[in-house]
Motif scaffolding. Structure first.
Motif, PDB file in Angstrom:
ATOM      1  N   THR A 273      42.322 -39.927   8.720  1.00  0.00           N
ATOM      2  CA  THR A 273      43.785 -39.898   8.631  1.00  0.00           C
ATOM      3  C   THR A 273      44.274 -38.548   8.107  1.00  0.00           C
ATOM      4  N   SER A 274      43.718 -38.090   6.990  1.00  0.00           N
ATOM      5  CA  SER A 274      44.126 -36.802   6.444  1.00  0.00           C
ATOM      6  C   SER A 274      43.650 -35.648   7.319  1.00  0.00           C
ATOM      7  N   ALA A 275      42.499 -35.808   7.954  1.00  0.00           N
ATOM      8  CA  ALA A 275      42.001 -34.750   8.839  1.00  0.00           C
ATOM      9  C   ALA A 275      42.959 -34.539  10.006  1.00  0.00           C
TER      10      ALA A 275
ATOM     11  N   SER B  52      38.445 -36.280  16.350  1.00  0.00           N
ATOM     12  CA  SER B  52      38.858 -37.140  15.237  1.00  0.00           C
ATOM     13  C   SER B  52      39.543 -38.401  15.750  1.00  0.00           C
ATOM     14  N   PHE B  53      40.369 -38.267  16.793  1.00  0.00           N
ATOM     15  CA  PHE B  53      40.990 -39.445  17.391  1.00  0.00           C
ATOM     16  C   PHE B  53      39.927 -40.366  18.008  1.00  0.00           C
TER      17      PHE B  53
ATOM     18  N   ASP C 188      39.821 -25.758   9.349  1.00  0.00           N
ATOM     19  CA  ASP C 188      38.550 -26.006   8.660  1.00  0.00           C
ATOM     20  C   ASP C 188      38.708 -27.076   7.590  1.00  0.00           C
ATOM     21  N   GLN C 189      39.857 -27.104   6.945  1.00  0.00           N
ATOM     22  CA  GLN C 189      40.111 -28.140   5.945  1.00  0.00           C
ATOM     23  C   GLN C 189      40.094 -29.520   6.610  1.00  0.00           C
ATOM     24  N   GLY C 190      40.693 -29.614   7.802  1.00  0.00           N
ATOM     25  CA  GLY C 190      40.671 -30.881   8.524  1.00  0.00           C
ATOM     26  C   GLY C 190      39.266 -31.316   8.882  1.00  0.00           C
TER      27      GLY C 190
ATOM     28  N   THR D  26      44.207 -30.209  -0.663  1.00  0.00           N
ATOM     29  CA  THR D  26      43.503 -31.216   0.110  1.00  0.00           C
ATOM     30  C   THR D  26      43.743 -32.580  -0.510  1.00  0.00           C
ATOM     31  N   VAL D  27      44.050 -33.557   0.317  1.00  0.00           N
ATOM     32  CA  VAL D  27      44.353 -34.894  -0.185  1.00  0.00           C
ATOM     33  C   VAL D  27      43.531 -35.888   0.584  1.00  0.00           C
ATOM     34  N   VAL D  28      42.860 -36.751  -0.091  1.00  0.00           N
ATOM     35  CA  VAL D  28      42.111 -37.825   0.524  1.00  0.00           C
ATOM     36  C   VAL D  28      42.996 -39.045   0.590  1.00  0.00           C
ATOM     37  N   ALA D  29      43.135 -39.611   1.805  1.00  0.00           N
ATOM     38  CA  ALA D  29      44.050 -40.728   1.988  1.00  0.00           C
ATOM     39  C   ALA D  29      43.641 -41.906   1.137  1.00  0.00           C
TER      40      ALA D  29
END
Length: 486
Positions: free
Chosen positions: A147-149, A173-174, A135-137, A325-328
């Motif tokens: 990228t982060s997802a 996502s890809f 869910d975070q992705g 959670t990190v945003v690229a």
């Protein structure tokens, strides 16, 4: 409990109405006993009812509020779920299941900027990463951070190889990133086991990649006709959506309004900008396993394998890192060393080969000269092999083709008789086609074809309808075996 009050009011009114409708003892003598068959409510509805009964006794029961919020999501009453979890957060905002529930319901409502902080709180409170990462992705996909997802999905699959939902989301996502090879690879195992949700994900992924015709054919195969007829027109707009809109449409079925197609949501854009500028969502220190000062996308510490700790018999094992959670975003370059005041140094001249070996000789190396009979290496052109081409997925043994379905039957052997009858009624329309069959649940389809184009098949269906023959277009999916009726 603002979100749950309408439901409680409705439940109480229904109970009162049902009680009022019971006959009295005097009336019961005239009532004829009849057997009544009534379907039981679903498990989620029963679960919600049990939670509501517990809340009627103890309105501030934290476990009952969490249970009611989870059950409300099970019946797709997201507004009520927000009310239950919000009331639970008023009681204990640090409760891990409360944060996880709020993050999940915000995500399903298309509010990723509110879901991401809740997932962070859930992870910090001790919720296992395998329950959060998928869910975070998706939340990261919904703010346009593919990228982060993809890193989050990959970690979720590593922790739980059976998480098919994470694989489907990773494939989409890809596709949003334009990586068709990885998109096909992520879905291949699910398609091989005939996962219907994977076919839906493939249809949306192909539409995102611009292959609308194949996307439409898959949609018509795996969805009921009334539903596919409403979805197919939207597939043509998928390439024009923003990355966040593509993720919302493919994963949640949330399509933007016509006026908003291709326009960034101001809320999401503001949240992404604040996330990049703030330090809360950025990892501390250099990336694990990387070189000092190397430029690499920022990822969550839990999405990078930590180095193995040195064995110490007397020391307990180090605790696992908390996932955040990190945003690229590109890392800031290392600070420049403090230099003494004075004029700036002159620019360094381009480095030469001779300068690189200056420490090995006292004098400067002489210029190289080509002697008689020597081979001048500078004149030799080295032939470099071209980079290997990416391997394309193997072509299916049974490709997708267009057919006209004219009948169904339980016994495939009996369809030959049906074909002779139907082909006589169809006349010239079916005269040049051959009968074929393929399984359809417990029955079999009787197909005429194959037909070269969809338009031709649709024209045949209209002509057969005029002759009194009921038929419709059918596009066989890749890999489905179609056998000719002998």
């Amino acid at each position: 409990m603002t979100g749950s009050l309408p439901f409680l009011r409705t439940a109480l009114l229904a109970a009162a109405s049902a009680a009022a409708s019971f006959p009295t003892v005097a009336q019961a003598q005239d009532v004829i006993s009849r057997e009544v068959v009534q379907p039981l409510p679903s498990e989620e509805v029963q679960r919600l009812n049990r939670a509501l009964v517990a809340l009627a006794r103890t309105p501030r029961d934290l476990d009952a509020l969490v249970e009611a919020g989870t059950a409300a999501m099970g019946v797709d009453d997201l507004e009520a779920a927000v009310g239950f979890f919000g009331r639970a957060a008023d009681i204990d905002p640090a409760h891990p299941r409360v944060a996880l529930g709020l993050g999940t319901v915000y995500l399903r409502s298309g509010r990723p900027e509110e879901a991401i902080p809740q997932f962070d709180r859930a992870l910090a409170a001790g919720v296992p990463a395998r329950e959060v990462l998928a869910d975070q992705g998706l939340a990261l996909d919904l703010i346009g951070n593919q990228t982060s997802a993809q890193a989050a999905y990959g970690q979720a699959i590593t922790l739980d190889p059976g998480n098919d939902e994470a694989r489907r989301r990773l494939a989409i996502s890809f596709a949003i990133s334009g990586n068709r090879a990885r998109f096909e690879e992520a879905l291949r195992s699910l398609l091989d086991k005939r996962d219907m949700a994977a076919f839906r994900a493939r249809a949306f992924g192909l539409a995102i990649l611009g292959d609308q015709e194949r996307a439409a054919s898959i949609t018509e195969q795996v969805m009921p006709r009334d539903l596919s007829s409403r979805i197919v027109p939207y597939l043509a707009y998928m390439p024009r959506l923003t990355a966040a809109q593509k993720a919302a449409a493919a994963n949640l079925g949330i399509f933007p309004r016509a006026a908003d197609i291709g326009r960034e949501d101001p809320r999401l854009a503001r949240f992404a900008a604040e996330a990049k500028a703030g330090s809360r969502l950025e990892p501390a220190g250099a990336p694990l396993g990387g070189k000092q000062g190397a430029q690499s996308p920022a990822v969550s510490p839990a999405l990078v394998s930590p180095p193995a700790p040195t064995a110490k018999p007397s020391s307990p094992p180090a605790p696992l890192p908390v996932i955040a959670t990190v945003v690229a975003a590109p890392q800031s370059p290392p600070p420049e060393p403090v230099r003494p005041a004075g004029p700036p140094p002159p620019p360094e001249p381009p480095q030469r080969v001779a300068d690189a070996f200056a420490d090995f000789v006292a004098d400067e190396l002489p210029d190289a000269r080509v002697g008689a009979g020597a081979v001048d290496l500078a004149r030799i052109t080295v032939k470099r092999e071209p980079p290997p081409k990416p391997k394309e997925p193997p072509k299916p043994v049974h490709p997708s083709r267009v057919w006209v379905q004219v009948a169904t039957g339980k016994k495939a052997d009996a369809l030959g008789f049906d074909w002779r009858r139907i082909s006589r009624s169809g006349g010239n329309v079916l005269a040049r086609l051959k009968p074929h069959t393929t399984p359809w649940g417990e029955a079999h389809r009787l197909l005429a074809g194959p037909v070269d184009r969809r338009e031709t098949a649709e024209a045949m269906v209209r002509e057969l309808k005029g002759k009194g023959v009921d038929s419709f277009l059918y596009v066989s999916p890749e890999g489905e075996e179609i056998r000719q009726v002998k």
